[in-house]
Scaffold this motif. Structure first.
Motif, mmCIF file in Angstrom:
data_model
loop_
_atom_site.group_PDB
_atom_site.id
_atom_site.type_symbol
_atom_site.label_atom_id
_atom_site.label_comp_id
_atom_site.label_asym_id
_atom_site.label_seq_id
_atom_site.Cartn_x
_atom_site.Cartn_y
_atom_site.Cartn_z
ATOM 1 N N ALA A 197 8.216 -0.449 -13.641
ATOM 2 C CA ALA A 197 8.589 -0.748 -12.255
ATOM 3 C C ALA A 197 8.609 -2.255 -12.020
ATOM 4 O O ALA A 197 8.037 -3.026 -12.786
ATOM 5 N N THR A 198 9.270 -2.637 -10.936
ATOM 6 C CA THR A 198 9.249 -4.032 -10.484
ATOM 7 C C THR A 198 8.263 -4.130 -9.327
ATOM 8 O O THR A 198 8.390 -3.400 -8.333
ATOM 9 N N TYR A 199 7.262 -4.996 -9.469
ATOM 10 C CA TYR A 199 6.249 -5.150 -8.422
ATOM 11 C C TYR A 199 6.771 -6.090 -7.337
ATOM 12 O O TYR A 199 7.273 -7.176 -7.636
ATOM 13 N N VAL A 200 6.657 -5.653 -6.090
ATOM 14 C CA VAL A 200 7.066 -6.460 -4.937
ATOM 15 C C VAL A 200 5.804 -6.903 -4.207
ATOM 16 O O VAL A 200 5.037 -6.061 -3.721
ATOM 17 N N ALA A 201 5.564 -8.196 -4.157
ATOM 18 C CA ALA A 201 4.321 -8.712 -3.557
ATOM 19 C C ALA A 201 4.415 -8.750 -2.035
ATOM 20 O O ALA A 201 5.473 -9.066 -1.476
ATOM 21 N N PRO A 202 3.300 -8.462 -1.347
ATOM 22 C CA PRO A 202 3.259 -8.656 0.112
ATOM 23 C C PRO A 202 3.229 -10.148 0.420
ATOM 24 O O PRO A 202 2.987 -10.960 -0.480
ATOM 25 N N PRO A 203 3.462 -10.535 1.692
ATOM 26 C CA PRO A 203 3.426 -11.966 2.048
ATOM 27 C C PRO A 203 2.081 -12.618 1.722
ATOM 28 O O PRO A 203 2.010 -13.802 1.434
ATOM 29 N N GLY A 204 0.994 -11.846 1.753
ATOM 30 C CA GLY A 204 -0.346 -12.314 1.385
ATOM 31 C C GLY A 204 -1.169 -11.099 1.003
ATOM 32 O O GLY A 204 -0.813 -9.979 1.385
ATOM 33 N N PRO A 205 -2.285 -11.281 0.266
ATOM 34 C CA PRO A 205 -3.063 -10.134 -0.208
ATOM 35 C C PRO A 205 -3.499 -9.155 0.881
ATOM 36 O O PRO A 205 -3.656 -7.967 0.627
ATOM 37 N N TRP A 206 -3.678 -9.668 2.107
ATOM 38 C CA TRP A 206 -4.244 -8.811 3.172
ATOM 39 C C TRP A 206 -3.231 -8.502 4.271
ATOM 40 O O TRP A 206 -3.575 -7.870 5.278
ATOM 41 N N ALA A 207 -1.979 -8.922 4.095
ATOM 42 C CA ALA A 207 -0.944 -8.674 5.106
ATOM 43 C C ALA A 207 -0.499 -7.216 5.062
ATOM 44 O O ALA A 207 -0.356 -6.634 3.990
ATOM 45 N N ALA A 208 -0.283 -6.618 6.245
ATOM 46 C CA ALA A 208 0.246 -5.243 6.304
ATOM 47 C C ALA A 208 1.670 -5.264 5.761
ATOM 48 O O ALA A 208 2.522 -6.014 6.242
ATOM 49 N N PHE A 209 1.916 -4.457 4.727
ATOM 50 C CA PHE A 209 3.212 -4.497 4.041
ATOM 51 C C PHE A 209 3.455 -3.186 3.316
ATOM 52 O O PHE A 209 2.572 -2.681 2.618
ATOM 53 N N ALA A 210 4.647 -2.634 3.527
ATOM 54 C CA ALA A 210 5.035 -1.416 2.812
ATOM 55 C C ALA A 210 6.440 -1.594 2.262
ATOM 56 O O ALA A 210 7.214 -2.423 2.757
ATOM 57 N N HIS A 211 6.753 -0.835 1.245
ATOM 58 C CA HIS A 211 8.061 -0.947 0.594
ATOM 59 C C HIS A 211 8.561 0.448 0.228
ATOM 60 O O HIS A 211 7.810 1.250 -0.325
ATOM 61 N N THR A 212 9.826 0.720 0.545
ATOM 62 C CA THR A 212 10.434 2.015 0.227
ATOM 63 C C THR A 212 11.544 1.823 -0.787
ATOM 64 O O THR A 212 12.404 0.949 -0.613
ATOM 65 N N ASP A 213 11.524 2.615 -1.839
ATOM 66 C CA ASP A 213 12.616 2.637 -2.815
ATOM 67 C C ASP A 213 12.951 4.106 -3.072
ATOM 68 O O ASP A 213 12.258 4.795 -3.833
ATOM 69 N N GLY A 214 13.984 4.589 -2.403
ATOM 70 C CA GLY A 214 14.349 5.997 -2.522
ATOM 71 C C GLY A 214 13.246 6.882 -1.963
ATOM 72 O O GLY A 214 12.848 6.749 -0.804
ATOM 73 N N ARG A 215 12.703 7.764 -2.817
ATOM 74 C CA ARG A 215 11.648 8.688 -2.372
ATOM 75 C C ARG A 215 10.251 8.194 -2.738
ATOM 76 O O ARG A 215 9.282 8.938 -2.647
#
Length: 239
Positions: A197-215
């Protein structure tokens, strides 16, 4: 065929010393509680399952900075739906995977210990993915992904996908990277890369962040549990 509006939240069975005074990691409470609340509000039935039918709460997740008064009230009320289901947590053998349309791996550092070998949970998620379900994880929950195999490809369901999860920088900031290495477990970033997989980093370690790729829907840290569950529901509703 419409998938059942029913979510299955996986919980770590593991616990181990992690914090400076020897307090243990286990299930990070809000990483299961917040998704539970989101799914219930969105009209899902929700069950909780762990590999061994047991769990232990993560020490840090019970501290005031991480468990607000409203969440603590639910946690401490053994008659609340969430706590009652946690107290009577299911095992993989209790689960009929085709009764669910959404799988969500909650976390806590302890997930790094048992999720990579949690064959029961992995098998459920693999069958659900094959049937077209949404597969989601937050924070260290992504440790389960390398073992969730897509029978069509023989590879992890995240191979060729973009995912997020807890950052290695966050492990360093918490001062726990050496402990994880002593467990002989990869960080989430490393596990994702090893699974293709390709890892997508959040803006910072503790920032609320989600990522959707298909299902596949992933979130970065405890603060992301709510938004990850929200995005999982959105992905489900698009199916």
């Amino acid at each position: 065929m419409a998938l059942p509006r029913k979510a299955l939240i996986a919980v770590t069975s593991a616990h181990a010393p992690l914090y400076p005074d020897g307090q243990e990691t286990g299930l990070f409470i809000t990483e299961a509680l917040h998704p539970f609340n989101v799914f219930r509000k969105a009209g899902f039935e929700v069950d909780l399952v762990s590999e061994t039918g047991s769990y232990q709460a993560d020490w840090l997740s019970l501290q005031k900075d991480w468990l607000n008064d409203e969440d603590r009230k639910i946690w401490e009320d053994h008659s609340s739906e969430f706590r009652s289901k946690l107290d009577h947590i299911l095992k993989p053998g209790d689960i009929n995977y085709d009764k669910y349309g959404l799988f969500f791996a909650s976390a806590g550092h302890a997930s790094l210990i048992d999720y990579p070998d949690a064959k029961g949970l992995q098998s459920i998620a693999s069958h659900m993915y094959t049937d077209g379900s949404i597969i989601s994880a937050v924070c260290h929950g992504g440790a389960i992904f390398p073992g969730i195999i897509d029978p069509k490809t023989g590879k992890s369901i995240i191979s060729g996908k973009e995912v997020t999860g807890f950052t290695t920088k966050g492990e360093e900031e918490e001062g726990v990277l050496d402990t994880i290495i002593s467990w002989k477990r990869p960080t989430i970033e490393k596990a994702a890369a090893e699974a293709g997989a390709t890892y997508v980093a959040p803006p910072g370690p503790w920032a609320a962040f989600a990522h959707t790729d298909g299902r596949i829907v992933t979130g970065a840290n405890p603060a992301s549990a709510h938004v990850t569950a929200d995005d999982a529901v959105k992905a489900f509703d698009k199916l």
